[in-house]
Design a protein around this motif. Structure first.
Motif, PDB file in Angstrom:
ATOM      1  N   GLU A 130       0.830  -1.203   0.000  1.00  0.00           N
ATOM      2  CA  GLU A 130       0.000   0.000   0.000  1.00  0.00           C
ATOM      3  C   GLU A 130       0.869   1.260   0.000  1.00  0.00           C
ATOM      4  O   GLU A 130       0.578   2.221  -0.686  1.00  0.00           O
ATOM      5  CB  GLU A 130      -0.901   0.032   1.255  1.00  0.00           C
ATOM      6  CG  GLU A 130      -2.240  -0.620   1.058  1.00  0.00           C
ATOM      7  CD  GLU A 130      -2.198  -2.107   1.318  1.00  0.00           C
ATOM      8  OE1 GLU A 130      -1.865  -2.492   2.451  1.00  0.00           O
ATOM      9  OE2 GLU A 130      -2.470  -2.890   0.385  1.00  0.00           O
TER      10      GLU A 130
ATOM     11  N   ASN B  31       2.234   1.882  -3.419  1.00  0.00           N
ATOM     12  CA  ASN B  31       1.190   2.423  -4.290  1.00  0.00           C
ATOM     13  C   ASN B  31       0.856   3.868  -3.918  1.00  0.00           C
ATOM     14  O   ASN B  31       0.658   4.715  -4.795  1.00  0.00           O
ATOM     15  CB  ASN B  31      -0.081   1.565  -4.177  1.00  0.00           C
ATOM     16  CG  ASN B  31       0.132   0.177  -4.741  1.00  0.00           C
ATOM     17  OD1 ASN B  31       1.105  -0.059  -5.461  1.00  0.00           O
ATOM     18  ND2 ASN B  31      -0.755  -0.735  -4.395  1.00  0.00           N
TER      19      ASN B  31
ATOM     20  N   THR C 258      -5.502   5.400  -0.961  1.00  0.00           N
ATOM     21  CA  THR C 258      -4.964   4.045  -1.081  1.00  0.00           C
ATOM     22  C   THR C 258      -5.480   3.158   0.048  1.00  0.00           C
ATOM     23  O   THR C 258      -5.844   2.000  -0.170  1.00  0.00           O
ATOM     24  CB  THR C 258      -3.431   4.084  -1.040  1.00  0.00           C
ATOM     25  OG1 THR C 258      -2.981   5.066  -1.977  1.00  0.00           O
ATOM     26  CG2 THR C 258      -2.843   2.737  -1.421  1.00  0.00           C
TER      27      THR C 258
ATOM     28  N   ALA D 126      -7.724  -0.193  -0.409  1.00  0.00           N
ATOM     29  CA  ALA D 126      -7.247  -1.463   0.128  1.00  0.00           C
ATOM     30  C   ALA D 126      -8.301  -2.113   1.029  1.00  0.00           C
ATOM     31  O   ALA D 126      -8.376  -3.326   1.133  1.00  0.00           O
ATOM     32  CB  ALA D 126      -5.964  -1.245   0.904  1.00  0.00           C
TER      33      ALA D 126
END
Lengths: 264, 297, 316
Positions: free
Chosen positions: B3, B6, B258, B262
Motif C-alpha cells: 500500500e 502504491n 490508497t 485497500a
C-alpha cells in the motif's frame, strides 16, 4: 449584554451623547491599528477626526460601524450598547456612512443609487403608503439640496468624480440618519466643490444632524467642525476646539510634519 | 508495504499535477480550471500518436509528448483566454469569477473532443511498446513504471521548489504573487514569466497524465475534472501558495485514498477528496501551512 | 402547429427544464453567491422523485413526488448554507462543485435505492408539459418581482458590494440564505420534472457536464435577469437542432461559447442589450444637456443684445 440589543424604546438616554466609543482597540494580527481611543459624539454637532494616512482613522470608522470586531472597548449608540449588534441593524437604528472610495453601484442610475438609502426600513409607526410618500419627498428634497437633479438618470461612470461623491453623500442623507459618518468626503475635490460640501454639512447641522467627519483638509476641518479629535499611530494625540487642536505641537508634528506652523 | 508503495506512486502523480496548479494560482492569481483537461488531453495525445504509429512509441516518447502537449495547451490557454480576461475585468472579484467561468468553458472543449473520439470509452497505452517488469522490494512488488514515477516525482518536485526559492526568475515569479503592481514597478516582465509558469504547470500536468495513464492502465475523458477537484483539495489542504503544503497535501490524499481502496470496494474513493476539501475549508480555510491574510484599510 | 409540436416535443420540454436548471445557478449568482450546488439540487430532486414514484404501489401525483424532491433539496440547501457560510467567491464555487460531485458518487453507490451506475427506469407519471410551463411561468413571475424596485436594488447591492449593503441596513446573510434555498427549489424542480417527463435518471445525467450546460445558458443569455436564462435556454436547446452539423460537436461549441463570452461579453446577450439601451439614454441626456446649454447661451445673447441696445440708446 444581549438584553441591551432590544430595539428602540422611549427612554431617552441620560446623556445627550449620540455615540460613545470608549477605549476602543482594534488589532489586525499583531498590528495595533487602533489602540484605546475614546470619542464622545454629542448631539447636533459636527465632530472631526484628523490624522495622517495609516493613523487608524478609517479603521476606527470600521469599528464603530461594526465592520471589523473590536479587540476591546465598548460602543454605545443613543444610550444603547451595541458591541454585538450586526452592521445592518445599526443602519436601521440611524447610523449612516460614506466610504473613503466611491462605492456607487455601477449598474444603477444616480436616482436608484440614492433610493437604495431611502429603502432602509426604519420603523416609524406610520402606514406603508404614508411612509412611501414621505420617502419620495425626502428623496426629491435631498436630490435638490445636493444639486443632483440634473443627473438623476445618469449612471455613475458617466459622472465626474466630484459629482459621484455628492451622490454618495446624498445616499447617506436620505437614510435620515441620527448620526452621519463621513470618510474623507472631499478628498480629490476642487476648492469650490469642497466649499459646497462644507456648506451642505453645516446646513445639515442646522437641521440637527450629528456628524463625524474624517478628513485630511485642515482648513476645512477648522472651518466646519465644532470639536476635533486628532489621531496618530492608533492613539488620540489631541482633542478640543479645532483651531486650538491643530496648533498643538503634537498635532503639528504628527500631521503636518516638523516646521509647519498653523499661524503662518 | 504494498500500500505504501502504491500510495507514494499515486502521491507523486498528484504532486506533479497539483504543484503546477498551485504555481500559477499562487503567483498569477489564476485558478486554471482547464488544468485537468490539459492533463487528460496530453495523455490522450500520446494514445492518439501511438495508434497512428502502430504502437511503436517508447515510454520516454509518450512522456515527452505529454510534456510538450501539456505545456503548449497551458500557454495557449493563458495567452488566448485567461490573460485577456485578466486584462479586461473591471475588478478583482469579477476577474476571479470570469477566470473560473472561462476555465470551465475551456475545460469542456478537450473533454468533448476526446468523448467524441473515444465514444466515451476509456483509453489506454497498449502494452507492447514498453515492458512492465516487477521487482521484489522489501517483500512487496514494485514495477519499473513506479520507479520511473518516483524518480521523476522527486527530481521535478525538488527542481520546482529550488527554482522558486533560489533562481532569479523563481523569485521574480514569487514577487508577482505577493504584489503584482510592485513587481512590475521593479521591472519584472510579468508576461514572459507568466508564460513560463504556465508552460511549467502544463508540462507537469501533461507528464502526470501520461504517467497516470501508464501506471493505472487507462483514463477517461472525464478523469481530468475529478483530478482537478482533488488537486484543489490538495492545495487548500496545504495552503494556497505554499509548495511544501501542496506536496504534503498530495501525499496525504494519496495515502487516504490508497487505504480506502485497500479496505473497501473502492467505489467511494472520489468522495474522500471532496469530503476532505469540505472539511479543510470549514476548519482551516487558510490551509495547514497557509498564512492568514492581513487586512488593511 | 400540432404536428410541429409533436415532432418537437422533446425540445420544447428540454427548453423549459434547461431554463429551470439555469435558474438554480443564476438565482444565487444574482445575490453574489457563486454556487454550483444547483446541480446537486437537480440530482436530489430527480432521484427523490424517482424513488418516491418507483417505491410506491399506487400512482403518485407529480405534486407529491416532485414536492418530496423539493423538500429534500431545500433541507440540504439550508444545511449546506450553514456549513459554507464563511466561504466566498472561488472557494465557495469549488466547494459547491465538490458537493455536486459527492452527490453523484452517492448516486453511483446507492445500490438498490438509486440503481447504481445504470440508474433508475420506469419512473411513470401523468405529468404534462403544461404543468412544466406553468411552473416556469410562476418562477418567472416571482423572479420579476425580485428584479424590480426596492428588492431589485437591494439584491444588486448585496451582489456588487456586500459591505455597502450592510451599511445600508440590508441583512446580507439572510439574502445569502435565500440564495441557497432558491437554488434548492429551482434545481430540484428541474430534476423532479425532468425525471417524470423522461422516466429515467442515471448518475451520468447529474455530473459535471450539467454544470457546463447550465453555465453556458447563463453566460450566453446573461446573468442579471431570468430573461437572460430564458434566452440562453432557447439558444442552447435549439441551436444544435437547427445546425445539424453541430449536434456531434455540441459540447465543444458550448465550451467555445462560454470562453468567448467570458472574455468579451461578461453580461451575455442581455448585457449587450442593456448596454445599447444605456447608450441610447445617454445620447438623449447629452442632447437635452446641449439644448439646455444652447438655451442659456441664447438667453445670454439676448441680454447682451438688450444691453447693447440700451447703450445705443444712451449714445443717441
Amino acid at each position: 449584554m444581549t438584553q441591551h440589543t432590544v430595539p428602540p424604546t422611549v427612554a431617552e438616554p441620560a446623556s445627550a451623547l449620540v455615540l460613545d466609543a470608549r477605549d476602543v482597540a482594534i488589532h489586525f494580527g499583531g498590528v495595533k491599528a487602533v489602540d484605546g481611543v475614546t470619542m464622545e459624539i454629542a448631539e447636533g454637532k459636527i465632530f472631526g477626526l484628523l490624522g495622517p494616512n495609516g493613523s487608524g482613522k478609517s479603521t476606527i470608522l470600521a469599528g464603530i460601524t461594526r465592520l471589523v470586531p473590536l479587540k476591546s472597548g465598548s460602543l454605545t449608540f443613543d444610550g444603547r450598547p451595541y458591541d454585538d449588534v450586526p452592521t445592518f441593524k445599526l443602519a436601521r437604528w440611524g447610523m449612516a456612512r460614506t466610504f473613503q472610495t466611491v462605492r456607487l453601484l455601477g449598474d444603477l442610475t444616480v436616482e436608484q443609487n440614492i433610493l437604495l438609502g431611502a429603502d432602509v426600513g426604519r420603523s416609524s409607526g406610520v402606514s406603508r403608503r404614508a411612509a412611501a410618500t414621505e420617502r419620495k419627498e425626502c428623496v426629491a428634497d435631498v436630490i435638490d439640496r445636493t444639486g443632483l437633479a440634473k443627473f438623476v438618470k445618469w449612471t455613475p461612470s458617466e459622472l465626474s468624480y466630484g459629482v459621484q461623491r455628492r451622490v454618495e453623500i446624498a445616499r447617506a442623507i436620505v437614510m435620515q440618519p441620527r448620526l452621519l459618518l463621513l470618510d474623507e468626503p472631499v478628498a480629490g475635490m476642487t476648492k469650490s466643490e469642497k466649499l459646497e460640501i462644507a456648506a451642505l454639512l453645516s446646513d445639515l447641522r442646522a437641521q440637527g444632524l450629528t456628524q463625524l467627519l474624517v478628513e485630511h483638509d485642515v482648513q476645512m476641518m477648522v472651518d466646519t467642525c465644532d470639536h476635533l479629535y486628532a489621531m496618530n499611530f492608533g492613539k488620540l494625540i489631541g482633542e478640543g476646539v479645532p483651531a486650538d487642536v491643530v496648533k498643538t505641537p503634537a498635532v503639528q508634528e504628527a500631521y503636518m510634519g516638523k516646521g509647519w506652523r498653523a499661524d503662518a | 508495504m504494498q500500500e505504501l508503495i502504491n500510495a507514494v506512486s499515486l502521491g507523486c502523480i498528484y504532486m506533479l499535477f497539483a504543484m503546477g496548479m498551485s504555481l500559477v494560482w499562487g503567483t498569477l492569481d489564476v485558478l486554471n480550471f482547464a488544468h485537468g483537461s490539459i492533463f487528460m488531453f496530453s495523455a490522450f495525445s500520446g494514445f492518439y500518436l501511438m495508434q497512428e504509429t502502430g504502437n511503436s512509441l517508447p515510454l520516454a516518447a509518450l512522456l515527452l509528448v505529454g510534456v510538450v502537449v501539456g505545456a503548449l495547451m497551458s500557454v495557449l490557454a493563458y495567452q488566448l483566454v485567461l490573460r485577456p480576461i485578466l486584462r479586461r475585468a473591471k475588478d478583482k472579484d469579477s476577474a476571479e469569477r470570469q477566470i473560473l467561468i472561462g476555465g470551465i468553458g475551456l475545460a469542456g472543449i478537450p473533454v468533448a473532443i476526446v468523448q467524441i473520439q473515444t465514444l466515451s470509452n476509456p483509453f489506454s497505452f497498449r502494452a507492447g511498446s514498453f515492458e512492465v517488469a516487477s521487482y521484489d522490494f522489501l517483500g512487496a512488488r514494485i514495477s519499473n513504471i513506479q520507479i520511473v514515477i518516483w524518480v521523476v516525482g522527486v527530481l521535478l518536485g525538488t527542481a520546482v521548489v529550488l527554482w522558486l526559492r533560489r533562481s532569479r526568475s523563481g523569485l521574480a515569479l514569487r514577487s508577482i504573487g505577493v504584489d503584482s503592481e510592485v513587481a512590475s514597478l521593479m521591472g519584472i516582465d510579468q508576461g514572459r514569466l507568466g508564460v513560463a509558469a504556465m508552460a511549467v504547470a502544463g508540462g507537469m500536468a501533461g507528464l502526470s497524465g501520461a504517467l497516470l495513464c501508464v501506471s493505472f492502465g487507462a483514463l477517461t475523458a472525464e478523469s481530468g475534472d475529478v483530478l482537478l477537484l482533488k488537486a484543489f483539495a490538495i492545495i487548500i489542504l496545504g495552503g494556497v501558495g505554499s509548495m511544501l503544503g501542496t506536496i504534503i497535501g498530495a501525499f496525504f490524499l494519496a495515502g487516504a485514498e490508497t487505504l480506502l481502496i485497500a479496505n473497501t470496494s473502492g467505489t467511494w474513493v472520489d468522495a474522500v477528496s471532496f469530503g476532505l476539501l469540505f472539511l479543510v475549508l470549514l476548519v482551516r480555510p487558510q490551509g495547514i501551512l497557509g498564512r492568514q491574510e492581513v487586512r488593511r484599510t | 402547429m400540432s404536428a410541429w409540436y409533436d415532432a418537437h416535443l422533446i425540445l420544447v420540454q428540454a427548453t423549459f427544464i434547461s431554463f429551470l436548471v439555469a435558474l438554480s445557478i443564476q438565482f444565487p449568482m444574482r445575490m453574489g453567491v457563486f454556487s454550483f450546488a444547483g446541480v446537486a439540487n437537480y440530482a436530489l430532486g430527480a432521484y427523490t422523485a424517482a424513488i418516491v414514484v418507483v417505491r410506491s404501489d399506487e400512482i403518485v401525483s407529480p405534486v407529491v413526488s416532485v414536492g418530496a424532491g423539493v423538500l429534500v433539496a431545500v433541507v440540504v440547501s439550508l444545511i449546506l448554507a450553514l456549513i459554507v457560510r464563511r466561504l466566498r467567491g472561488l472557494y465557495l464555487a469549488m466547494a459547491t462543485i465538490s458537493v455536486s460531485l459527492i452527490v453523484q458518487v452517492i448516486a453511483f453507490n446507492g445500490g438498490e435505492l438509486t440503481g447504481g451506475a445504470s440508474g433508475m427506469f420506469g419512473v411513470i407519471s401523468d405529468l404534462t408539459i403544461g404543468s412544466v410551463i406553468v411552473v416556469c411561468v410562476v418562477a418567472a413571475g416571482i423572479l420579476t418581482w425580485t428584479e424590480r424596485g426596492t428588492l431589485g436594488r437591494r439584491i444588486d447591492a448585496v451582489r456588487d458590494d456586500p459591505e455597502l449593503a450592510v451599511s445600508m441596513g440590508i441583512n446580507v446573510n439572510r439574502y445569502r440564505l435565500v440564495a441557497f434555498v432558491g437554488s434548492g427549489v429551482f434545481g430540484s424542480l428541474a430534476g423532479g420534472l425532468e425525471v417524470l417527463l423522461r422516466s429515467t435518471i442515471s448518475p451520468v445525467n447529474v455530473g459535471f457536464s450539467l454544470v457546463v450546460t447550465a453555465l453556458t445558458i447563463i453566460i450566453v443569455g446573461g446573468y442579471r435577469s431570468w430573461v437572460g436564462a430564458a434566452i440562453g435556454a432557447v439558444i442552447v436547446t435549439w441551436l444544435p437542432f437547427y445546425l445539424q452539423a453541430m449536434e456531434r460537436y455540441q459540447q465543444v461549441i458550448y465550451g467555445l461559447f462560454v470562453v468567448v463570452a467570458a472574455i468579451f461579453v461578461p453580461g451575455g446577450l442581455l448585457g449587450i442589450a442593456d448596454q445599447a439601451r444605456r447608450r441610447l439614454v445617454r445620447r438623449q441626456l447629452e442632447h437635452e444637456d446641449q439644448e439646455a446649454a444652447a438655451e442659456q447661451d441664447a438667453g445670454g445673447a439676448a441680454v447682451v443684445d438688450a444691453v447693447g441696445a440700451s447703450r445705443k440708446e444712451e449714445a443717441r
